[in-house]
Motif scaffolding. Sequence first.
Motif, PDB file in Angstrom:
ATOM      1  N   LYS A  27       1.045  -1.176   0.009  1.00 42.89           N
ATOM      2  CA  LYS A  27       0.010   0.034   0.092  1.00 42.89           C
ATOM      3  C   LYS A  27       0.803   1.370   0.086  1.00 42.89           C
ATOM      4  O   LYS A  27       0.060   2.410  -0.560  1.00 42.89           O
ATOM      5  N   GLY A  32      -3.930   3.551  -3.324  1.00 44.52           N
ATOM      6  CA  GLY A  32      -5.126   3.288  -3.556  1.00 44.52           C
ATOM      7  C   GLY A  32      -5.469   1.661  -3.377  1.00 44.52           C
ATOM      8  O   GLY A  32      -6.618   1.372  -3.922  1.00 44.52           O
ATOM      9  N   ALA A  34      -6.831  -1.779  -3.035  1.00 45.29           N
ATOM     10  CA  ALA A  34      -7.841  -2.436  -2.136  1.00 45.29           C
ATOM     11  C   ALA A  34      -7.593  -3.904  -1.693  1.00 45.29           C
ATOM     12  O   ALA A  34      -7.706  -4.870  -2.174  1.00 45.29           O
ATOM     13  N   CYS A  35      -6.861  -3.643  -0.466  1.00 45.19           N
ATOM     14  CA  CYS A  35      -6.164  -4.839   0.346  1.00 45.19           C
ATOM     15  C   CYS A  35      -7.312  -5.989   0.307  1.00 45.19           C
ATOM     16  O   CYS A  35      -6.893  -7.005   0.313  1.00 45.19           O
ATOM     17  N   GLY A  36      -8.625  -5.516   0.777  1.00 43.95           N
ATOM     18  CA  GLY A  36      -9.361  -6.611   0.892  1.00 43.95           C
ATOM     19  C   GLY A  36      -9.733  -7.415  -0.246  1.00 43.95           C
ATOM     20  O   GLY A  36     -10.084  -8.819  -0.192  1.00 43.95           O
ATOM     21  N   ASP A  37      -9.499  -7.073  -1.377  1.00 44.26           N
ATOM     22  CA  ASP A  37      -9.824  -7.630  -2.588  1.00 44.26           C
ATOM     23  C   ASP A  37      -8.730  -8.750  -2.858  1.00 44.26           C
ATOM     24  O   ASP A  37      -9.320  -9.724  -3.101  1.00 44.26           O
ATOM     25  N   TYR A  38      -7.615  -8.478  -2.369  1.00 44.47           N
ATOM     26  CA  TYR A  38      -6.519  -9.594  -2.678  1.00 44.47           C
ATOM     27  C   TYR A  38      -6.582 -10.404  -1.339  1.00 44.47           C
ATOM     28  O   TYR A  38      -6.462 -11.791  -1.509  1.00 44.47           O
ATOM     29  N   ASN A  92       0.521  -7.651  -3.873  1.00 43.08           N
ATOM     30  CA  ASN A  92      -0.811  -7.290  -5.095  1.00 43.08           C
ATOM     31  C   ASN A  92      -0.206  -7.839  -6.371  1.00 43.08           C
ATOM     32  O   ASN A  92      -0.717  -8.535  -7.310  1.00 43.08           O
TER      33      ASN A  92
END
Length: 276
Positions: A27, A32, A34-38, A92
Amino acid sequence: MNDPWLSLQHAADHDISLLSAALLVAKDEYPGLACGDYEHRVDDYARRLTQQLPEDADETQRLSRLNSFLFEELGFAGDEHDYFDPRNSYLNEVLDRRLGNPISLAIVQITLAQRLSLPLEGVSFPGHFLVRMPLEGGIVVLDPFHRGRTLDLPELRRRARSELSAREIDDQRLATLLEPASHRAIVTRMLRNLRLGYVQNEAWDKALRCTDRIVTLDPFAVAEFRERGNLYLKLEHHRAARDDFRRYLALAPQAEDAEAVMNLLIASSAKAERLH
């Protein structure tokens, strides 16, 4: 607003999620992100993997299936073409490209192993980071950079001898080298790998950012104050460099390089602070 890095500094080691911490490292470079997506993607991998396992699969079978799923079915691999590419340290990018370095691949492997209740652990082995898992009567050691292949004792000894320039590695020393690394140590090693790539490319500001994170994560890593001082010098931030050199000398007055650091402190004191 709470600083997540300070939260990591004060967290108990077993409360540090390797996946979340590695995404926090990413990050910095991708604000920007989106850690939750990963995290959801890794959760999905775990669900798919669990569905493929027989209910009565033992630890050896689960580990074998994990490696097959991660390195064959999904195609994760070590980046042998450009090892120090910073993308190999940003989780990511690792998850998107399915390429990484030993420690980033190990974090994915360990995270999936946790979902399968497998006690896979990281090992800060000389050279390449490895993973290990206790089994009845011993441990199995795997190389995530080379598709999770198992390493036997002769190869482990050869690797250790090569990296440590040692004639022989006895059983006791090898056992010490194969001790599991703490989660804090794993994230710190990831940051050091990332910094090395930035230093090689003379990206001093990003190397400094990595060092800031290391110091926050492990305030007792005394040598990092010297490293950060040198990076501040590269960026002509002389006052900050002096502060770090003083701190290093106060914490390690008997260090072998104490005289050299003192000379840097004196030299930086003679230079005007960079104007902002």
